[in-house]
Design an enzyme around this catalytic site. Sequence first.
Site, PDB file in Angstrom:
ATOM      1  N   ASP A 180      -3.015  -2.016   5.071  1.00 29.41           N
ATOM      2  CA  ASP A 180      -2.248  -2.054   3.812  1.00 29.41           C
ATOM      3  C   ASP A 180      -1.195  -1.015   4.030  1.00 29.41           C
ATOM      4  O   ASP A 180      -1.539   0.237   4.569  1.00 29.41           O
ATOM      5  CB  ASP A 180      -3.016  -2.105   2.494  1.00 29.41           C
ATOM      6  CG  ASP A 180      -3.916  -0.740   2.538  1.00 29.41           C
ATOM      7  OD1 ASP A 180      -4.605  -0.644   3.360  1.00 29.41           O
ATOM      8  OD2 ASP A 180      -3.698  -0.045   1.382  1.00 29.41           O
ATOM      9  N   SER A 181       0.030  -1.181   3.368  1.00 31.71           N
ATOM     10  CA  SER A 181       1.030   0.148   3.377  1.00 31.71           C
ATOM     11  C   SER A 181       1.215   0.498   4.754  1.00 31.71           C
ATOM     12  O   SER A 181       1.406  -0.223   5.781  1.00 31.71           O
ATOM     13  CB  SER A 181       0.508   1.283   2.550  1.00 31.71           C
ATOM     14  OG  SER A 181       1.553   2.130   2.157  1.00 31.71           O
ATOM     15  N   ALA A 182       1.189   1.790   5.152  1.00 33.68           N
ATOM     16  CA  ALA A 182       1.280   2.437   6.657  1.00 33.68           C
ATOM     17  C   ALA A 182       0.163   1.806   7.443  1.00 33.68           C
ATOM     18  O   ALA A 182       0.299   1.778   8.570  1.00 33.68           O
ATOM     19  CB  ALA A 182       1.149   3.831   6.601  1.00 33.68           C
ATOM     20  N   SER A 213      -0.890  -6.270   3.460  1.00 36.38           N
ATOM     21  CA  SER A 213      -0.977  -5.759   2.041  1.00 36.38           C
ATOM     22  C   SER A 213       0.492  -4.881   1.942  1.00 36.38           C
ATOM     23  O   SER A 213       0.041  -3.755   2.281  1.00 36.38           O
ATOM     24  CB  SER A 213      -2.188  -5.627   1.454  1.00 36.38           C
ATOM     25  OG  SER A 213      -2.035  -5.128   0.186  1.00 36.38           O
ATOM     26  N   HIS A 266       3.246  -1.289  -5.743  1.00 38.27           N
ATOM     27  CA  HIS A 266       2.889  -1.265  -4.363  1.00 38.27           C
ATOM     28  C   HIS A 266       1.555  -1.406  -4.173  1.00 38.27           C
ATOM     29  O   HIS A 266       0.549  -0.831  -4.818  1.00 38.27           O
ATOM     30  CB  HIS A 266       3.390   0.123  -3.840  1.00 38.27           C
ATOM     31  CG  HIS A 266       3.077   0.276  -2.092  1.00 38.27           C
ATOM     32  ND1 HIS A 266       3.590  -0.283  -1.468  1.00 38.27           N
ATOM     33  CD2 HIS A 266       2.072   1.256  -1.822  1.00 38.27           C
ATOM     34  CE1 HIS A 266       2.856   0.146  -0.141  1.00 38.27           C
ATOM     35  NE2 HIS A 266       1.974   0.965  -0.458  1.00 38.27           N
TER      36      HIS A 266
END
Length: 301
Positions: A40-42, A82, A185
Amino acid sequence: MVRLAPKHKYPGPLNECTKAFDYLTKDLGVSPSKVIFSGDSAGGALCLETLIRTYSPGILGDNIDSPRENFSMPLPAGILLSSPLVSAETSSESWRLFEKKDIVSAALGKLIYKEYLGLPHVNIEDLPIMKLHHIRKNFDRFLPKHVMVFAGDKEVLRDDILDLAKAVKDDGKHNVLLFQEHYAHDWFMIHEIIKKKDKAMIDKYDEMFVDFAVVAVDEAKSSASSPASSIIKETLDNKLSGKIISVSEATPTPEISFKLDDTFDLFDKVEFPKPAQYSPNTILSEYTIITDTVSHTPLTT
């Protein structure tokens, strides 16, 4: 466990991800076709760069059209992304609309770049993985057949995520499942931002992910029949159909039957280095959900 910034900076976390994948597939002899990547994200960027470096490292050089180089092992069964970081652009409509409302902001981005890269000023485009948003075709060089993507309608990264998902879908070689909800986010992972009335929604999506993982691994099992010296064929049946699914649609559990001590036929056809104590009939060699805790919970249906 991946060591974190600012003490351990890029490419440290990436190197640990690639080493972990190597250890799982080469040292433990687990076929990549039994693996579901998730980030997820980074962390989504780390997953994608790990796959690119493993299967088509030339993309991260000067040629984004560089072909796949590693055919010695199959691609993973699937990947869950994600709210993944897939672009350095901050000029999209979603950035304009939500930059002051989302968890992610331009100021936070600059801080992350500083702590992650260890530089006071950095052009994020210098990160190799940020070339990803320039790729428009041949995602099967590094991307698994089954792709599950979660995005927030109110997050700054929304437009870049949707653009990548559309490019992968238009490439015509992947089953892309895209889920969007009216949240900020990383709502799929950060459950604290989900309103109480929508908590059942998360349970539903969790069930969908389990179904996705089981179907993806089961199809990878049936398709992994080519020897390592041949180009891996990826002609999986389209059980997941690739359509965009809303939470209101009925999503029956796939009718898949397996036992934890079953082994895949792949081990009879593709040679992976095995340690002296290697045992293919362990839970690790089959279906396991590995969390950030010390316990390993076997996946059951």
